[in-house]
Enzyme design. Structure first.
Site, PDB file in Angstrom:
ATOM      1  N   ASN A 137      83.201   3.014 -32.276  1.00 39.93           N
ATOM      2  CA  ASN A 137      82.446   2.163 -31.353  1.00 39.93           C
ATOM      3  C   ASN A 137      81.553   3.001 -30.461  1.00 39.93           C
ATOM      4  O   ASN A 137      81.870   4.166 -30.162  1.00 39.93           O
ATOM      5  CB  ASN A 137      83.381   1.392 -30.403  1.00 39.93           C
ATOM      6  CG  ASN A 137      84.226   0.361 -31.116  1.00 39.93           C
ATOM      7  OD1 ASN A 137      83.823  -0.193 -32.131  1.00 39.93           O
ATOM      8  ND2 ASN A 137      85.409   0.114 -30.575  1.00 39.93           N
ATOM      9  N   LYS A 139      88.921   3.295 -31.226  1.00 36.56           N
ATOM     10  CA  LYS A 139      90.264   3.893 -31.257  1.00 36.56           C
ATOM     11  C   LYS A 139      90.418   4.866 -32.418  1.00 36.56           C
ATOM     12  O   LYS A 139      90.973   5.956 -32.274  1.00 36.56           O
ATOM     13  CB  LYS A 139      91.321   2.798 -31.317  1.00 36.56           C
ATOM     14  CG  LYS A 139      91.353   1.955 -30.055  1.00 36.56           C
ATOM     15  CD  LYS A 139      92.476   0.958 -30.050  1.00 36.56           C
ATOM     16  CE  LYS A 139      92.280  -0.072 -28.941  1.00 36.56           C
ATOM     17  NZ  LYS A 139      92.153   0.500 -27.599  1.00 36.56           N
ATOM     18  N   ALA A 193      88.072   6.576 -34.177  1.00 38.66           N
ATOM     19  CA  ALA A 193      87.266   7.798 -34.032  1.00 38.66           C
ATOM     20  C   ALA A 193      87.785   8.660 -32.885  1.00 38.66           C
ATOM     21  O   ALA A 193      87.759   9.892 -32.977  1.00 38.66           O
ATOM     22  CB  ALA A 193      85.804   7.419 -33.806  1.00 38.66           C
ATOM     23  N   THR A 197     104.135   4.608 -25.671  1.00 36.93           N
ATOM     24  CA  THR A 197     103.416   5.343 -24.633  1.00 36.93           C
ATOM     25  C   THR A 197     103.504   4.538 -23.333  1.00 36.93           C
ATOM     26  O   THR A 197     103.334   3.322 -23.327  1.00 36.93           O
ATOM     27  CB  THR A 197     101.950   5.591 -25.037  1.00 36.93           C
ATOM     28  OG1 THR A 197     101.310   4.350 -25.330  1.00 36.93           O
ATOM     29  CG2 THR A 197     101.873   6.488 -26.264  1.00 36.93           C
ATOM     30  N   GLY A 210     104.865   8.793 -19.182  1.00 32.92           N
ATOM     31  CA  GLY A 210     105.055   9.612 -20.381  1.00 32.92           C
ATOM     32  C   GLY A 210     105.271   8.761 -21.618  1.00 32.92           C
ATOM     33  O   GLY A 210     104.547   7.788 -21.850  1.00 32.92           O
ATOM     34  N   ASP A 228      90.114   9.288 -15.599  1.00 35.59           N
ATOM     35  CA  ASP A 228      89.779   8.202 -16.529  1.00 35.59           C
ATOM     36  C   ASP A 228      90.851   8.166 -17.622  1.00 35.59           C
ATOM     37  O   ASP A 228      90.984   9.121 -18.377  1.00 35.59           O
ATOM     38  CB  ASP A 228      88.390   8.452 -17.136  1.00 35.59           C
ATOM     39  CG  ASP A 228      87.873   7.275 -17.957  1.00 35.59           C
ATOM     40  OD1 ASP A 228      88.674   6.362 -18.263  1.00 35.59           O
ATOM     41  OD2 ASP A 228      86.674   7.277 -18.298  1.00 35.59           O
ATOM     42  N   GLY A 268      95.749   7.007 -24.873  1.00 32.12           N
ATOM     43  CA  GLY A 268      96.642   6.612 -25.968  1.00 32.12           C
ATOM     44  C   GLY A 268      96.113   7.099 -27.313  1.00 32.12           C
ATOM     45  O   GLY A 268      96.892   7.445 -28.213  1.00 32.12           O
ATOM     46  N   ASP A 269      94.798   7.127 -27.446  1.00 28.31           N
ATOM     47  CA  ASP A 269      94.201   7.621 -28.697  1.00 28.31           C
ATOM     48  C   ASP A 269      94.453   9.123 -28.852  1.00 28.31           C
ATOM     49  O   ASP A 269      94.782   9.600 -29.941  1.00 28.31           O
ATOM     50  CB  ASP A 269      92.701   7.338 -28.712  1.00 28.31           C
ATOM     51  CG  ASP A 269      92.406   5.853 -28.677  1.00 28.31           C
ATOM     52  OD1 ASP A 269      93.242   5.080 -29.182  1.00 28.31           O
ATOM     53  OD2 ASP A 269      91.351   5.469 -28.145  1.00 28.31           O
ATOM     54  N   SER A 326      93.982  14.876 -21.336  1.00 30.93           N
ATOM     55  CA  SER A 326      92.754  14.147 -21.677  1.00 30.93           C
ATOM     56  C   SER A 326      92.303  13.213 -20.559  1.00 30.93           C
ATOM     57  O   SER A 326      91.126  12.844 -20.504  1.00 30.93           O
ATOM     58  CB  SER A 326      92.946  13.343 -22.974  1.00 30.93           C
ATOM     59  OG  SER A 326      93.686  12.163 -22.731  1.00 30.93           O
TER      60      SER A 326
HETATM   61  O1  RIB Z   1      91.243   3.195 -26.742  1.00 30.99           O
HETATM   62  C1  RIB Z   1      89.969   3.280 -26.177  1.00 30.99           C
HETATM   63  C2  RIB Z   1      88.945   2.719 -27.103  1.00 30.99           C
HETATM   64  O2  RIB Z   1      89.200   1.348 -27.313  1.00 30.99           O
HETATM   65  C3  RIB Z   1      87.535   2.792 -26.598  1.00 30.99           C
HETATM   66  O3  RIB Z   1      86.880   3.994 -26.966  1.00 30.99           O
HETATM   67  C4  RIB Z   1      86.882   1.543 -27.173  1.00 30.99           C
HETATM   68  O4  RIB Z   1      85.877   1.805 -28.086  1.00 30.99           O
HETATM   69  C5  RIB Z   1      88.014   0.728 -27.778  1.00 30.99           C
HETATM   70  O5  RIB Z   1      88.045   0.818 -29.155  1.00 30.99           O
END
Ligand code: RIB
Length: 301
Positions: free
Chosen positions: A12, A41, A43, A216, A221, A243, A248-249, A279
């Site tokens: 996205n 998420k 990428a 998560t 933690g 931020d 989580g990603d 992060s």
């Molecule tokens: O987890 C964060 C992501 O969720 C953002 O980058 C947004 O694009 C959504 O997919």
């Protein structure tokens, strides 16, 4: 050739608005800043994994537009194999509108899927999916495509059920590690969203799946739930978040590279908790993705 981690999922363009506080339902608030950055998420998870290890691949779709091509270029610059990310004509690149609180970095996200919803089962029938040591998925692409990728996988399957939706039992059975956040877990378990104690989250995890779960928990933690073993809470290192978007990603990407290295789940989760905490000290979903030595330093510091 064996591949460490392959991510099947979304890409996205994130449109970010800073706010003093997140709006309530029906409310208008005035933003303090605007910006855009690469997101999605899937990428984000590939970018986080790629910052930590080589041998990471991404499978997905973007629009055949400038946003889509810039998302591909960003991942490629981070060392991720993007040969299975397909520019698609006739649909726009996925976008996410994200409000981020200036203090503390909590966020609220609305996604317009665009080309992500054009990712078909045939697109994931590729060597990168079949040979990956770890296949990492989320739910911003069609469920039938997620299922096809899981069916094609020969390695460990990690599913981040975000955004959450009802998951068929036979799909959950094929998932080795489910990685929801607290809110996603309560949705999957049919419970109201609120702050739960770790023992309550562990009970919910066991109701949702017999497989392993890592929940998560933001600043608390992560919680590792493995069968009848005593659940393990892993506290994060102390950081000052600016931020939390994409934390989580980053966790999912880091967990996956650690599992691909052959680490046990609790040790891998400890590595991922440290990476995700680090992060949050940068702005945007990929504001500050740590490398391996930075994570190891945080773990020993
Ligand atoms: O987890 C964060 C992501 O969720 C953002 O980058 C947004 O694009 C959504 O997919």
């Amino acid at each position: 050739m064996s591949r460490a981690v392959t991510v099947v999922g979304s890409l996205n363009l994130d449109l970010i608005v800073g706010v003093h506080r997140l709006p309530g339902r029906g409310e208008t608030v005035v933003g303090t800043r605007t910006g855009s950055s690469p997101g999605g998420k899937g990428a984000n998870q590939a970018a986080a994994a790629g910052a930590l290890r080589s041998g990471v691949a991404m499978v997905g779709r973007v629009g055949d537009d400038s946003a889509g091509h810039s998302l591909i270029a960003d991942l490629e610059a981070r060392g991720v194999d993007v040969s299975a990310v397909l520019p698609t004509s006739g649909v726009p690149t996925g976008t996410a509108t994200i409000a981020v609180e200036d203090s503390g970095g909590e966020n609220l996200i609305v996604v317009a899927p665009g080309a992500n919803h054009a990712l078909r089962p045939a697109d994931v029938d590729v060597p990168a999916v079949r040979v990956a040591k770890v296949l990492l998925l989320q739910l911003e692409v069609p469920l039938e495509t997620v299922r096809a990728a899981v069916d094609a996988a020969s390695g460990i399957v990690v599913l981040n059920p975000a955004p959450p939706q009802a998951l068929p039992a036979d799909l959950l059975d094929r998932v080795d590690v489910l990685v929801p956040n607290e809110w996603e877990l309560s949705q999957l378990a049919g419970e109201p969203p609120r702050l739960y104690e770790p023992r309550e989250l562990a009970a919910m995890s066991r109701r949702v799946t017999l497989g392993d779960v890592v929940v998560t928990m933001g600043a608390r933690g992560a919680l590792v739930v493995q069968g009848t073993r005593e659940p393990v809470v892993i506290a994060p290192p102390v950081v000052t978040p600016v931020d939390t978007t994409g934390a989580g990603d980053c966790f999912c990407g880091a967990l996956s590279v650690a599992l691909a290295d052959g680490l046990g789940l609790a040790v891998a989760a400890r590595y991922a908790v440290a990476a995700a905490a680090l992060s949050t000290t940068g702005v945007g979903a990929r504001g500050l993705l740590p490398d391996d030595s930075t994570v190891r330093t945080a773990l020993t510091g």
